[in-house]
Design an enzyme around this catalytic site. Structure first.
Site, PDB file in Angstrom:
ATOM      1  N   ALA A 114      35.703  35.779  43.523  1.00 56.82           N
ATOM      2  CA  ALA A 114      34.886  34.610  43.833  1.00 56.82           C
ATOM      3  C   ALA A 114      33.732  34.576  42.833  1.00 56.82           C
ATOM      4  O   ALA A 114      33.421  35.576  42.191  1.00 56.82           O
ATOM      5  CB  ALA A 114      34.343  34.740  45.248  1.00 56.82           C
ATOM      6  N   GLY A 134      38.645  37.811  45.341  1.00 57.79           N
ATOM      7  CA  GLY A 134      39.338  36.540  45.514  1.00 57.79           C
ATOM      8  C   GLY A 134      40.513  36.390  44.559  1.00 57.79           C
ATOM      9  O   GLY A 134      41.493  35.685  44.876  1.00 57.79           O
ATOM     10  N   GLU A 188      43.257  38.053  46.219  1.00 58.49           N
ATOM     11  CA  GLU A 188      43.637  37.263  47.399  1.00 58.49           C
ATOM     12  C   GLU A 188      44.505  36.069  46.987  1.00 58.49           C
ATOM     13  O   GLU A 188      45.508  35.748  47.637  1.00 58.49           O
ATOM     14  CB  GLU A 188      42.369  36.818  48.145  1.00 58.49           C
ATOM     15  N   GLU A 219      34.838  43.989  47.288  1.00 62.93           N
ATOM     16  CA  GLU A 219      33.795  43.255  48.019  1.00 62.93           C
ATOM     17  C   GLU A 219      32.756  44.143  48.687  1.00 62.93           C
ATOM     18  O   GLU A 219      31.569  43.804  48.705  1.00 62.93           O
ATOM     19  CB  GLU A 219      34.424  42.327  49.066  1.00 62.93           C
TER      20      GLU A 219
END
Ligand code: 3HC
Length: 570
Positions: free
Chosen positions: A61, A100, A103, A123
């Site tokens: 992210a 992310g 993911e 994270e």
């Protein structure tokens, strides 16, 4: 365009191009969202390869968006959309697939990776949990135990290990794009595997979860995210997919706004800003060979780190370095030493006193090649003074390595007033080569590291004078999250005001809680930090935080003394 679509026959190739690390900012999320619709509608496309331009696959992210409200399309929805696409997507991974990025890759039906690639969910290192199904899809792909390890440590795994655990389907070599297109074509010949969200997961029993909790709590030392991540994984193993996803998202959003996450983001960006200060613009000098003079374990660690960075290195043992003090029997002759030193691009004095006396440093300076760099620990000799007699003072630089081993992450760079811009730039390049975070520190009254240590010691000794036992102070600082208390951390390099210490003190006489003790000592560090800035010894307050975190075991998740003090003012 951050997302480009090209074709290789009946395989579409979606290329993400969002430098520097293809972070999933809003424009990229939108681009991928739209690509799914476009390719679902293209009747002659049988499969989609998702690949990235530049140095890495999607690295996560966009951390710069974390202080702001989330803007659609949200990442969990995007991952679901890719998974639900009419054509199977194949993630083609090079560099790092992190957070992310991984993911998104888990939303794809397949994952192929170059041998050199790494995959992970880092994270927790940012004070959060994965927020786009990382805790829910990972156990469905690799099993609960491997998922707990990946998510709660945040440590990435290399491609081959990822394949062994089921995180990727194939490890490829050569041209990633053609390998992934070939993989996609072959994959279409067989029935498709279930999407990851539809795969079963076997839940361990309550005792297993309790063991994990105890082990992680012991490691986390006050850090919240690893335990919250474990909670998410347990929900993911025991509850339906949608429920687990909602629980993960709520945890992610709550932690994203937490103090710990803000502190860890502060250190994340401070570490990334540190190697590239705006005032260091000169080109570094090439470094191919180095001589490390003395330093025992520290010198040996440094020599091995320089070798790993590709330099040819000679390590001169402390005993042999004695020749620099004058004629010796046994060991190398002064002539042999001069020849050795004269060959090197970089001469690092790792020895401390009594080997590294000013006279020794002077003699060394005279032996260096005119274009070589002489690096001196500012704790041992004053680089200021060393710069005087050497042929070219512009080539002298102070370097402080914290700790006795190569595992320490900090390099203090101490230019003298005469240090040339290219010498300074070389110091920063050296830190990069060693994998250490560089912090520039000015001269006069000690480096940032030494000053912080001395001030903390003085504040700790004050508490002893008020009747606290050293062990009480140490325990309070460990409870605050420090790796070691100030008395445990003392390595003998600074003078202690022994006369002022009443020895053991009487525990509890000064009525201070652990929190009071920590508040006193961290406030003292922040005050010293402000003085360092005012004197121009520290250039940025984030540098002081980096020294505290990497040099003095300050809990990373508290962000360092300056960050904490700043927050109290707000
Ligand atoms: N968001 C925004 N910027 C990022 C970023 C991210 N996730 N990761 C790196 N950057 C920026 C850095 O700030 C730096 O910017 P600068 O050039 O302006 O200083 C630039 O990218 C290059 O970074 P590095 O110097 O670290 O580059 P390296 O090549 O040495 O390393 C890397 C590349 C391994 C990808 C490393 O940058 C890294 O580890 N990044 C962090 C990855 C991460 O933590 N991802 C998880 C994010 S949280 C998440 O995904 C939540 C999700 O679950 C919802």
């Amino acid at each position: 365009m951050v997302v480009n679509i090209t074709r290789d026959g009946d395989i579409a190739v979606v290329t993400v191009d969002n430098p520097p690390v293809n972070a999933l900012g809003q424009a990229l999320r939108q681009g991928l969202w739209d690509a799914v619709a476009t390719l679902d509608a293209a009747a002659d496309v049988r499969a989609v390869v998702l690949i990235c331009a530049g140095r890495t696959f999607i690295a996560g992210a966009d951390v710069t968006e974390f202080g702001k409200p989330p803007v659609p399309p949200h990442l969990p929805d995007l991952v679901d959309r890719i998974e639900g696409a009419a054509k199977p997507w194949v993630a083609a991974i090079h560099g790092s697939a992190l957070g992310g990025g991984l993911e998104v890759a888990m939303g794809c039906r397949f994952r192929v990776a170059l041998e050199s690639a790494a995959l992970g969910l880092p994270e927790v290192g940012l004070g959060i949990v994965p927020g786009a199904s990382g805790t829910v899809r990972t156990p469905r792909l690799v099993g609960v135990a491997a998922a707990v390890d990946l998510v709660t440590t945040g440590r990435p795994v290399k491609a081959e290990r990822a394949r062994a655990m089921g995180l990727v389907d194939a490890v490829v070599t050569g041209d990633l794009r053609s390998a992934a297109v070939a993989f996609a074509r072959t994959a279409r010949e067989a029935p498709l595997p279930l999407p990851v969200s539809a795969r079963p997961v076997t839940a361990p029993d309550a005792v297993w979860w309790e063991d994990q909790r105890v082990a992680i709590a012991a490691r986390a030392k006050g850090e919240l995210a690893p335990l919250r991540a474990l909670d998410c994984l347990r929900v993911a193993a025991e509850r339906p997919f949608a429920e687990a996803l909602a629980h993960e998202r709520a945890t992610f959003l709550a932690l994203r706004g937490s103090d710990q996450a803000a502190a860890l983001r502060h250190i994340f960006f401070a570490e990334r800003a540190a190697p590239r200060p705006a005032h260091v613009t000169a080109a570094p000098r090439p470094l191919r060979s180095a001589v490390v003079v003395g330093g025992g374990v520290r010198g040996a660690g440094l020599a091995s780190a320089l070798r790993s960075a590709g330099l040819s290195v000679v390590l001169v043992a402390d005993d042999d370095a004695a020749v620099l003090r004058g004629p010796q029997t046994g060991g190398p002759s002064a002539g042999a030493m001069a020849e050795l030193i004269g060959d090197a691009d970089l001469v690092i004095v790792a020895a401390e006193a009594p080997v590294a006396t000013p006279a020794v440093l002077d003699r060394l300076g005279g032996m260096c090649r005119a274009d070589a760099i002489l690096a001196v620990p500012s704790g041992a000799g004053d680089p200021h003074r060393t710069a005087e007699p050497v042929p070219i003072p512009a080539r002298v630089l102070g370097l402080n390595l914290f700790g006795p081993t190569a595992g320490v992450a900090l390099l203090e760079i101490v230019p003298t007033p005469a240090t040339g811009p290219d010498t300074l730039a070389t110091g920063f390049a050296l830190a990069r080569a060693l994998g250490r975070t560089p912090v520039q520190t000015g001269l006069g009254g000690g480096s940032i590291g030494h000053r912080l240590r001395r001030r903390t010691r003085a504040a700790a000794e004050d508490l002893i004078r008020q009747g606290l036992a050293p062990a009480t102070v140490d325990a309070a600082m460990r409870a605050y999250g420090f790796a070691l208390g100030p008395f445990e951390a003392w390595d003998g390099s600074d003078p202690v005001h022994v006369g002022a210490m009443p020895g053991q003190g009487t525990p509890g006489r000064a009525d201070l809680s652990d929190a009071d003790i920590a508040a006193r000592l961290t406030a003292a560090m922040a005050e010293e930090g402000r003085a360092l800035l005012a004197e121009g010894i520290a250039l940025r307050s984030s540098d002081i935080d980096l020294v505290a975190v990497h040099g003095h075991g300050y809990p990373r998740w508290r962000g360092g003394p300056m960050f904490e003090a700043g927050r109290q003012v707000l």
